[in-house]
Motif scaffolding. Structure first.
Motif, PDB file in Angstrom:
ATOM      1  N   PRO A  29       0.813  -1.233   0.000  1.00  0.00           N
ATOM      2  CA  PRO A  29       0.000   0.000   0.000  1.00  0.00           C
ATOM      3  C   PRO A  29       0.842   1.277   0.000  1.00  0.00           C
ATOM      4  CG  PRO A  29      -0.843  -1.545   1.603  1.00  0.00           C
ATOM      5  CD  PRO A  29       0.454  -2.097   1.117  1.00  0.00           C
ATOM      6  N   THR A  30       2.012   1.230   0.644  1.00  0.00           N
ATOM      7  CA  THR A  30       2.898   2.395   0.639  1.00  0.00           C
ATOM      8  C   THR A  30       3.382   2.683  -0.777  1.00  0.00           C
ATOM      9  OG1 THR A  30       3.601   1.891   2.894  1.00  0.00           O
ATOM     10  CG2 THR A  30       5.000   3.372   1.612  1.00  0.00           C
ATOM     11  N   LEU A  31       3.752   1.633  -1.521  1.00  0.00           N
ATOM     12  CA  LEU A  31       4.185   1.835  -2.914  1.00  0.00           C
ATOM     13  C   LEU A  31       3.058   2.396  -3.774  1.00  0.00           C
ATOM     14  CD1 LEU A  31       6.404  -1.296  -3.603  1.00  0.00           C
ATOM     15  CD2 LEU A  31       7.135   1.069  -3.377  1.00  0.00           C
ATOM     16  N   VAL A  32       1.838   1.926  -3.554  1.00  0.00           N
ATOM     17  CA  VAL A  32       0.698   2.435  -4.325  1.00  0.00           C
ATOM     18  C   VAL A  32       0.476   3.913  -4.013  1.00  0.00           C
ATOM     19  CG1 VAL A  32      -1.792   2.249  -4.668  1.00  0.00           C
ATOM     20  CG2 VAL A  32      -0.407   0.184  -4.572  1.00  0.00           C
ATOM     21  N   LEU A  33       0.548   4.293  -2.747  1.00  0.00           N
ATOM     22  CA  LEU A  33       0.350   5.706  -2.383  1.00  0.00           C
ATOM     23  C   LEU A  33       1.474   6.594  -2.912  1.00  0.00           C
ATOM     24  CD1 LEU A  33      -1.000   5.365   1.259  1.00  0.00           C
ATOM     25  CD2 LEU A  33      -2.267   6.004  -0.804  1.00  0.00           C
ATOM     26  N   ILE A  34       2.698   6.093  -2.887  1.00  0.00           N
ATOM     27  CA  ILE A  34       3.817   6.852  -3.468  1.00  0.00           C
ATOM     28  C   ILE A  34       3.591   7.027  -4.967  1.00  0.00           C
ATOM     29  CG2 ILE A  34       6.285   6.723  -4.028  1.00  0.00           C
ATOM     30  CD1 ILE A  34       6.693   5.453  -1.256  1.00  0.00           C
ATOM     31  N   GLY A  35       3.141   5.967  -5.631  1.00  0.00           N
ATOM     32  CA  GLY A  35       2.846   6.042  -7.062  1.00  0.00           C
ATOM     33  C   GLY A  35       1.764   7.061  -7.366  1.00  0.00           C
ATOM     34  N   LEU A  36       0.728   7.111  -6.544  1.00  0.00           N
ATOM     35  CA  LEU A  36      -0.331   8.109  -6.749  1.00  0.00           C
ATOM     36  C   LEU A  36       0.206   9.525  -6.537  1.00  0.00           C
ATOM     37  CD1 LEU A  36      -3.342   6.306  -5.042  1.00  0.00           C
ATOM     38  CD2 LEU A  36      -2.995   6.710  -7.479  1.00  0.00           C
ATOM     39  N   GLY A  37       1.082   9.682  -5.568  1.00  0.00           N
ATOM     40  CA  GLY A  37       1.714  10.997  -5.346  1.00  0.00           C
ATOM     41  C   GLY A  37       2.549  11.411  -6.546  1.00  0.00           C
ATOM     42  N   ILE A  38       3.273  10.475  -7.130  1.00  0.00           N
ATOM     43  CA  ILE A  38       4.075  10.778  -8.321  1.00  0.00           C
ATOM     44  C   ILE A  38       3.168  11.146  -9.490  1.00  0.00           C
ATOM     45  CG2 ILE A  38       5.660   9.782 -10.025  1.00  0.00           C
ATOM     46  CD1 ILE A  38       6.877   8.143  -7.721  1.00  0.00           C
ATOM     47  N   GLU A  39       2.020  10.476  -9.607  1.00  0.00           N
ATOM     48  CA  GLU A  39       1.066  10.799 -10.674  1.00  0.00           C
ATOM     49  C   GLU A  39       0.541  12.228 -10.526  1.00  0.00           C
ATOM     50  OE1 GLU A  39       0.307   8.978 -13.316  1.00  0.00           O
ATOM     51  OE2 GLU A  39       1.619   7.395 -12.635  1.00  0.00           O
ATOM     52  N   ILE A  40       0.225  12.612  -9.310  1.00  0.00           N
ATOM     53  CA  ILE A  40      -0.259  13.987  -9.075  1.00  0.00           C
ATOM     54  C   ILE A  40       0.841  14.982  -9.419  1.00  0.00           C
ATOM     55  CG2 ILE A  40      -0.976  15.612  -7.264  1.00  0.00           C
ATOM     56  CD1 ILE A  40      -2.426  13.207  -5.958  1.00  0.00           C
ATOM     57  N   TYR A  41       2.069  14.682  -9.025  1.00  0.00           N
ATOM     58  CA  TYR A  41       3.192  15.553  -9.361  1.00  0.00           C
ATOM     59  C   TYR A  41       3.377  15.652 -10.874  1.00  0.00           C
ATOM     60  CZ  TYR A  41       7.930  17.379  -9.641  1.00  0.00           C
ATOM     61  OH  TYR A  41       9.027  18.131  -9.950  1.00  0.00           O
ATOM     62  N   ALA A  42       3.220  14.534 -11.586  1.00  0.00           N
ATOM     63  CA  ALA A  42       3.378  14.538 -13.044  1.00  0.00           C
ATOM     64  C   ALA A  42       2.325  15.406 -13.715  1.00  0.00           C
ATOM     65  CB  ALA A  42       3.305  13.112 -13.591  1.00  0.00           C
ATOM     66  N   ILE A  43       1.130  15.420 -13.167  1.00  0.00           N
ATOM     67  CA  ILE A  43       0.060  16.246 -13.739  1.00  0.00           C
ATOM     68  C   ILE A  43       0.313  17.723 -13.467  1.00  0.00           C
ATOM     69  CG2 ILE A  43      -2.397  16.801 -13.556  1.00  0.00           C
ATOM     70  CD1 ILE A  43      -2.845  13.777 -13.069  1.00  0.00           C
ATOM     71  N   LEU A  44       0.762  18.039 -12.260  1.00  0.00           N
ATOM     72  CA  LEU A  44       0.947  19.443 -11.864  1.00  0.00           C
ATOM     73  C   LEU A  44       2.279  20.040 -12.319  1.00  0.00           C
ATOM     74  CD1 LEU A  44      -0.523  19.341  -8.267  1.00  0.00           C
ATOM     75  CD2 LEU A  44      -1.639  20.099 -10.372  1.00  0.00           C
ATOM     76  N   LEU A  45       3.210  19.202 -12.779  1.00  0.00           N
ATOM     77  CA  LEU A  45       4.528  19.662 -13.188  1.00  0.00           C
ATOM     78  C   LEU A  45       4.420  20.581 -14.411  1.00  0.00           C
ATOM     79  CD1 LEU A  45       7.634  19.418 -12.877  1.00  0.00           C
ATOM     80  CD2 LEU A  45       7.502  17.500 -14.447  1.00  0.00           C
ATOM     81  N   ASN A  46       5.075  21.725 -14.344  1.00  0.00           N
ATOM     82  CA  ASN A  46       5.079  22.655 -15.465  1.00  0.00           C
ATOM     83  C   ASN A  46       6.470  22.592 -16.121  1.00  0.00           C
ATOM     84  OD1 ASN A  46       4.827  24.696 -17.294  1.00  0.00           O
ATOM     85  ND2 ASN A  46       4.389  26.307 -15.796  1.00  0.00           N
ATOM     86  N   PRO A  47       6.597  21.900 -17.265  1.00  0.00           N
ATOM     87  CA  PRO A  47       7.919  21.766 -17.876  1.00  0.00           C
ATOM     88  C   PRO A  47       8.422  23.054 -18.515  1.00  0.00           C
ATOM     89  CG  PRO A  47       6.271  20.758 -19.249  1.00  0.00           C
ATOM     90  CD  PRO A  47       5.573  21.182 -17.988  1.00  0.00           C
ATOM     91  N   HIS A  48       7.544  24.033 -18.693  1.00  0.00           N
ATOM     92  CA  HIS A  48       7.936  25.290 -19.331  1.00  0.00           C
ATOM     93  C   HIS A  48       8.489  26.309 -18.342  1.00  0.00           C
ATOM     94  CE1 HIS A  48       6.167  23.871 -22.985  1.00  0.00           C
ATOM     95  NE2 HIS A  48       5.014  23.685 -22.383  1.00  0.00           N
ATOM     96  N   LYS A  49       8.399  26.008 -17.042  1.00  0.00           N
ATOM     97  CA  LYS A  49       8.885  26.930 -16.026  1.00  0.00           C
ATOM     98  C   LYS A  49      10.391  27.028 -16.107  1.00  0.00           C
ATOM     99  CE  LYS A  49       8.511  27.841 -11.120  1.00  0.00           C
ATOM    100  NZ  LYS A  49       7.993  27.383  -9.847  1.00  0.00           N
ATOM    101  N   LYS A  50      10.904  28.234 -16.173  1.00  0.00           N
ATOM    102  CA  LYS A  50      12.339  28.461 -16.301  1.00  0.00           C
ATOM    103  C   LYS A  50      12.960  28.606 -14.926  1.00  0.00           C
ATOM    104  CE  LYS A  50      11.918  30.253 -20.754  1.00  0.00           C
ATOM    105  NZ  LYS A  50      12.530  30.523 -21.898  1.00  0.00           N
ATOM    106  N   LYS A  51      14.148  28.042 -14.775  1.00  0.00           N
ATOM    107  CA  LYS A  51      14.875  28.181 -13.527  1.00  0.00           C
ATOM    108  C   LYS A  51      15.590  29.514 -13.486  1.00  0.00           C
ATOM    109  CE  LYS A  51      15.658  23.286 -12.900  1.00  0.00           C
ATOM    110  NZ  LYS A  51      16.629  22.236 -12.717  1.00  0.00           N
ATOM    111  N   ASP A  52      15.661  30.092 -12.303  1.00  0.00           N
ATOM    112  CA  ASP A  52      16.351  31.388 -12.143  1.00  0.00           C
ATOM    113  C   ASP A  52      17.821  31.213 -12.000  1.00  0.00           C
ATOM    114  OD1 ASP A  52      13.977  32.735 -12.364  1.00  0.00           O
ATOM    115  OD2 ASP A  52      13.597  32.738 -10.212  1.00  0.00           O
TER     116      ASP A  52
END
Length: 89
Positions: free
Chosen positions: A66-89
């Motif tokens: 269950p811990t691996l499944v929850l970590i996987g769901l967290g990674i999925e949420i991060y993948a959706i919210l990740l903005n690849p166009h954001k520039k680093k300062d």
């Protein structure tokens, strides 16, 4: 990367996908974590319904999977919210 399309005014508009390669990489890593979690959770049953198998309460099935499944769901949420166009300062 994106398709170019002419508007009626003659300007070119660039269409890009919402998700980029980085998003899909995290998406597939998250799917792998979820799949491994469900694989580890499976099994532990008994062929004879009158015999109880204590393996169903193992650390692997109760804590790890269950811990691996929850970590996987967290990674999925991060993948959706990740903005690849954001520039680093």
């Amino acid at each position: 990367m994106g398709k170019k399309q002419k508007e009626q005014t003659g300007k070119q508009v660039t269409q890009e996908f919402i998700f980029q390669k980085k998003n899909y990489t995290f998406f597939f890593v998250g799917l792998a974590f979820i799949a491994i979690g469900f694989i580890l959770m499976s099994g532990g049953g008994s062929d004879d319904p009158n015999v109880f198998n204590e393996d169903i309460y193992s650390f692997r099935r109760i804590r790890l999977a269950p811990t691996l499944v929850l970590i996987g769901l967290g990674i999925e949420i991060y993948a959706i919210l990740l903005n690849p166009h954001k520039k680093k300062d």
